[in-house]
Design an enzyme around this catalytic site. Structure first.
Site, PDB file in Angstrom:
ATOM      1  N   LYS A  14     -13.767  -6.872 -20.011  1.00 31.69           N
ATOM      2  CA  LYS A  14     -14.417  -8.154 -19.832  1.00 31.69           C
ATOM      3  C   LYS A  14     -13.901  -8.852 -18.572  1.00 31.69           C
ATOM      4  O   LYS A  14     -12.811  -8.486 -18.127  1.00 31.69           O
ATOM      5  CB  LYS A  14     -14.200  -9.006 -21.077  1.00 31.69           C
ATOM      6  CG  LYS A  14     -12.746  -9.532 -21.197  1.00 31.69           C
ATOM      7  CD  LYS A  14     -12.606 -10.356 -22.402  1.00 31.69           C
ATOM      8  CE  LYS A  14     -11.960 -11.670 -22.202  1.00 31.69           C
ATOM      9  NZ  LYS A  14     -10.991 -11.906 -21.185  1.00 31.69           N
ATOM     10  N   HIS A  44      -9.864  -6.863 -26.253  1.00 34.75           N
ATOM     11  CA  HIS A  44      -8.599  -6.349 -26.812  1.00 34.75           C
ATOM     12  C   HIS A  44      -8.226  -6.990 -28.147  1.00 34.75           C
ATOM     13  O   HIS A  44      -7.407  -6.456 -28.874  1.00 34.75           O
ATOM     14  CB  HIS A  44      -7.466  -6.402 -25.777  1.00 34.75           C
ATOM     15  CG  HIS A  44      -6.840  -7.742 -25.585  1.00 34.75           C
ATOM     16  ND1 HIS A  44      -7.408  -8.726 -24.834  1.00 34.75           N
ATOM     17  CD2 HIS A  44      -5.681  -8.264 -26.061  1.00 34.75           C
ATOM     18  CE1 HIS A  44      -6.631  -9.794 -24.842  1.00 34.75           C
ATOM     19  NE2 HIS A  44      -5.568  -9.547 -25.588  1.00 34.75           N
ATOM     20  N   LYS A  48      -6.215  -5.590 -31.992  1.00 38.64           N
ATOM     21  CA  LYS A  48      -5.026  -6.157 -32.640  1.00 38.64           C
ATOM     22  C   LYS A  48      -5.056  -5.821 -34.124  1.00 38.64           C
ATOM     23  O   LYS A  48      -6.065  -6.043 -34.801  1.00 38.64           O
ATOM     24  CB  LYS A  48      -4.990  -7.681 -32.444  1.00 38.64           C
ATOM     25  CG  LYS A  48      -4.673  -8.106 -31.018  1.00 38.64           C
ATOM     26  CD  LYS A  48      -4.469  -9.607 -30.937  1.00 38.64           C
ATOM     27  CE  LYS A  48      -4.450 -10.106 -29.508  1.00 38.64           C
ATOM     28  NZ  LYS A  48      -3.181  -9.937 -28.807  1.00 38.64           N
ATOM     29  N   ASP A 101     -13.774 -16.978 -20.890  1.00 38.05           N
ATOM     30  CA  ASP A 101     -12.618 -16.080 -20.886  1.00 38.05           C
ATOM     31  C   ASP A 101     -12.235 -15.658 -22.311  1.00 38.05           C
ATOM     32  O   ASP A 101     -12.011 -14.482 -22.565  1.00 38.05           O
ATOM     33  CB  ASP A 101     -11.445 -16.794 -20.204  1.00 38.05           C
ATOM     34  CG  ASP A 101     -10.219 -15.910 -20.030  1.00 38.05           C
ATOM     35  OD1 ASP A 101     -10.388 -14.690 -19.827  1.00 38.05           O
ATOM     36  OD2 ASP A 101      -9.090 -16.437 -20.084  1.00 38.05           O
ATOM     37  N   HIS A 106     -12.882 -13.244 -27.506  1.00 38.76           N
ATOM     38  CA  HIS A 106     -11.900 -13.082 -28.579  1.00 38.76           C
ATOM     39  C   HIS A 106     -12.211 -13.937 -29.815  1.00 38.76           C
ATOM     40  O   HIS A 106     -12.157 -13.462 -30.942  1.00 38.76           O
ATOM     41  CB  HIS A 106     -10.499 -13.439 -28.078  1.00 38.76           C
ATOM     42  CG  HIS A 106     -10.108 -12.708 -26.830  1.00 38.76           C
ATOM     43  ND1 HIS A 106     -10.550 -11.439 -26.540  1.00 38.76           N
ATOM     44  CD2 HIS A 106      -9.302 -13.065 -25.795  1.00 38.76           C
ATOM     45  CE1 HIS A 106     -10.025 -11.058 -25.377  1.00 38.76           C
ATOM     46  NE2 HIS A 106      -9.282 -12.022 -24.905  1.00 38.76           N
ATOM     47  N   LYS A 192      -5.060 -23.236 -22.747  1.00 42.10           N
ATOM     48  CA  LYS A 192      -3.838 -22.838 -22.039  1.00 42.10           C
ATOM     49  C   LYS A 192      -2.927 -24.046 -21.913  1.00 42.10           C
ATOM     50  O   LYS A 192      -3.385 -25.178 -21.981  1.00 42.10           O
ATOM     51  CB  LYS A 192      -4.196 -22.305 -20.659  1.00 42.10           C
ATOM     52  CG  LYS A 192      -5.082 -21.054 -20.729  1.00 42.10           C
ATOM     53  CD  LYS A 192      -4.819 -20.117 -19.595  1.00 42.10           C
ATOM     54  CE  LYS A 192      -5.705 -18.880 -19.679  1.00 42.10           C
ATOM     55  NZ  LYS A 192      -5.031 -17.752 -20.327  1.00 42.10           N
TER      56      LYS A 192
HETATM   57  C1  BG6 Z   1      -7.309 -12.309 -21.899  1.00 42.28           C
HETATM   58  C2  BG6 Z   1      -7.634 -13.535 -21.089  1.00 42.28           C
HETATM   59  O1  BG6 Z   1      -8.482 -11.644 -22.272  1.00 42.28           O
HETATM   60  O2  BG6 Z   1      -6.607 -12.696 -23.068  1.00 42.28           O
HETATM   61  C3  BG6 Z   1      -6.374 -14.285 -20.735  1.00 42.28           C
HETATM   62  O3  BG6 Z   1      -8.315 -13.163 -19.907  1.00 42.28           O
HETATM   63  C4  BG6 Z   1      -5.546 -14.563 -21.975  1.00 42.28           C
HETATM   64  O4  BG6 Z   1      -6.682 -15.484 -20.064  1.00 42.28           O
HETATM   65  C5  BG6 Z   1      -5.369 -13.294 -22.809  1.00 42.28           C
HETATM   66  O5  BG6 Z   1      -4.297 -15.045 -21.554  1.00 42.28           O
HETATM   67  C6  BG6 Z   1      -4.704 -13.589 -24.149  1.00 42.28           C
HETATM   68  O6  BG6 Z   1      -4.394 -12.379 -24.779  1.00 42.28           O
HETATM   69  P1  BG6 Z   1      -3.216 -12.298 -25.836  1.00 42.28           P
HETATM   70  O7  BG6 Z   1      -3.281 -10.881 -26.352  1.00 42.28           O
HETATM   71  O8  BG6 Z   1      -1.953 -12.630 -25.111  1.00 42.28           O
HETATM   72  O9  BG6 Z   1      -3.543 -13.313 -26.893  1.00 42.28           O
END
Ligand code: BG6
Length: 336
Positions: A14, A44, A48, A101, A106, A192
Site C-alpha cells: 500500500k 500488514h 498480525k 495511510d 489497517h 500519530k
Molecule cells: C504503516 C503506515 O502502514 O503502518 C505507517 O504507513 C504506520 O504510517 C504503520 O506507522 C504502523 O504499523 P504498526 O505495525 O507499527 O502498527
C-alpha cells in the site's frame, strides 16, 4: 509483452492509489500484465497474529458469537495510536494523511474481522466474500462524522508544507447497515504523536436491562467490555462487575485477562510481514486484499475526500483534538 507465467506473483504494498479513481487506474495498469489471482496486495495488519485472533476468538468459541450483535452490543471502538510522528517521511505523508495511510487500510481491515459473518471455511474466496459483504454494508462516511487533526509541529517537519492541511489524526463514526449491526455505532480513531503506542478494539456491551441494587452500591457500575489488544501487550480482557468485599452490596469492576506474552512465553508472535510474504510464496491469498474489497473501502471514504472537514491542531502526546471527544459523546473513548 509475452505475458507473465501464471505461477508468477506480484506483491503490492500500500498505498493502493489515493482514492477510488486512482485505485481503479492503478489496477488497470497491473491488470495489463497480471491476472487478479496473481496480485497480492499487502496490508500488514492482516499478518498480525492478534488481528487473525479476532476470527479465532469469534469463531472457535461458542461464548461470544451469540452476544456479537445489535441486541447486546452498545457500540464498538477501534483505536490505532502511535507515539511516533512521521519519522522523516514528510514527502510521502503530505500525499497521504491518516485517512489514507491507516484508516482506509489497517482500521477497515480490523473492523471487517470484527463484524463479518462467519465464512463456511477459512479459505481465501469465502473469507474475502464475507469481508466484502460487510464493507458493502458499511455506510459511506459523512464528512460531518469525521474529525481530522494535525499535531502541533507537523508543519515544521522536513518535506511538509508550511500551510499543510494534511491530517495526522482521524476519528470517525460509522454504521454497518445489516441485520446484525443495525443501529450500533462504530468509532474509529487513528493518529500519530498520541499519548502512547496502542492498537486495540473494544466491544462495549449494553447496560443490564434492570438494576436491582441500591443507588449507594452502584457507584462503580459500568457495562461489560471486551478489549482485544492488538499491540503492544497483546491480549484480550473482559471486564465485568463483582461484589466488593465488605458489608452490604457494593459493585466494583474486575477483569479476566489473557496475555499472549505470559500464556505463550517462549513462542514469540510471528512478524506480520514474515507470515504474509510466506503466504504469497505459497500462493495463499487469504490474508491479501482483493481489488473489489479495496475499491469498496475507497468508496466508503469518498465523501470525506470530496469535502474534507477542517483540520484541527492537537498537542503532541495528547489523544487528538477535543472535537474527537465530541464525536463520540455522550459515550467516551475507552482507550486512553
Ligand atoms: C504503516 C503506515 O502502514 O503502518 C505507517 O504507513 C504506520 O504510517 C504503520 O506507522 C504502523 O504499523 P504498526 O505495525 O507499527 O502498527
Amino acid at each position: 509483452e509475452e505475458g507473465i507465467g501464471t505461477d508468477a506473483r506480484i506483491v503490492v504494498e500500500k498505498p493502493f492509489g489515493t482514492d477510488l479513481d486512482s485505485a481503479r487506474e492503478l489496477n488497470g495498469v497491473v491488470r495489463e500484465v497480471f491476472d487478479e489471482s496473481q496480485v497480492y496486495r499487502i496490508d500488514h495488519y492482516m499478518g498480525k497474529e492478534t488481528v487473525q485472533n479476532i476470527l479465532v476468538l469469534r469463531f472457535a468459541n461458542a461464548l461470544f458469537e451469540p452476544l456479537w450483535n445489535r441486541r447486546y452490543v452498545d457500540h464498538v471502538e477501534l483505536t490505532v495510536a502511535e507515539d511516533i510522528g512521521i519519522e522523516g517521511r514528510g514527502r510521502f505523508y503530505e500525499r497521504t494523511g491518516a485517512l489514507r495511510d491507516v484508516m482506509q487500510t489497517h482500521l477497515f481491515q480490523v473492523i471487517t474481522f470484527l463484524t463479518m459473518e462467519p465464512p463456511p471455511a477459512f479459505e481465501a474466496y469465502q473469507l474475502r466474500d464475507e469481508t466484502l459483504k460487510v464493507l458493502r454494508a458499511m455506510r459511506p462516511i459523512s464528512p460531518s462524522d469525521v474529525v481530522r487533526g494535525q499535531y502541533r509541529g507537523y508543519r515544521d517537519e522536513p518535506g511538509v508544507a508550511a500551510d499543510s492541511q494534511v491530517e495526522t489524526f482521524a476519528a470517525l463514526r460509522t454504521h454497518i447497515d445489516n441485520w446484525r449491526w443495525a443501529g450500533v455505532p462504530f468509532y474509529l480513531r487513528a493518529g500519530k504523536r498520541m499519548g502512547r503506542r496502542v492498537a486495540e478494539a473494544t466491544v462495549v456491551f449494553q447496560d443490564v436491562p434492570h438494576l436491582l441494587f441500591e443507588r449507594e452500591g452502584i457507584a462503580g457500575m459500568a457495562p461489560n467490555r471486551l478489549t482485544i489488544r492488538i499491540q503492544p501487550d497483546e491480549g484480550i480482557s473482559l471486564s465485568f462487575m463483582v461484589q466488593r468485599p465488605g458489608l452490604g452490596i457494593r459493585l466494583d469492576g474486575a477483569a479476566l485477562d489473557f496475555d499472549y506474552g505470559q500464556a505463550f512465553a517462549g513462542s514469540p508472535l510471528v512478524e506480520a510481514y514474515e507470515q504474509l510474504l510466506l503466504d504469497a510464496m505459497h500462493g495463499d491469498p487469504t490474508l491479501f486484499i482483493r481489488q473489489q474489497n479495496l475499491e469498496r473501502a475507497w468508496e466508503i471514504l469518498d465523501p470525506v475526500f470530496r469535502e474534507p472537514p477542517r483540520v484541527r491542531e492537537y498537542e503532541p502526546g495528547s489523544w487528538g483534538p477535543e472535537e474527537a471527544d465530541a464525536l463520540i459523546a455522550p459515550r467516551r473513548w475507552e482507550t486512553r
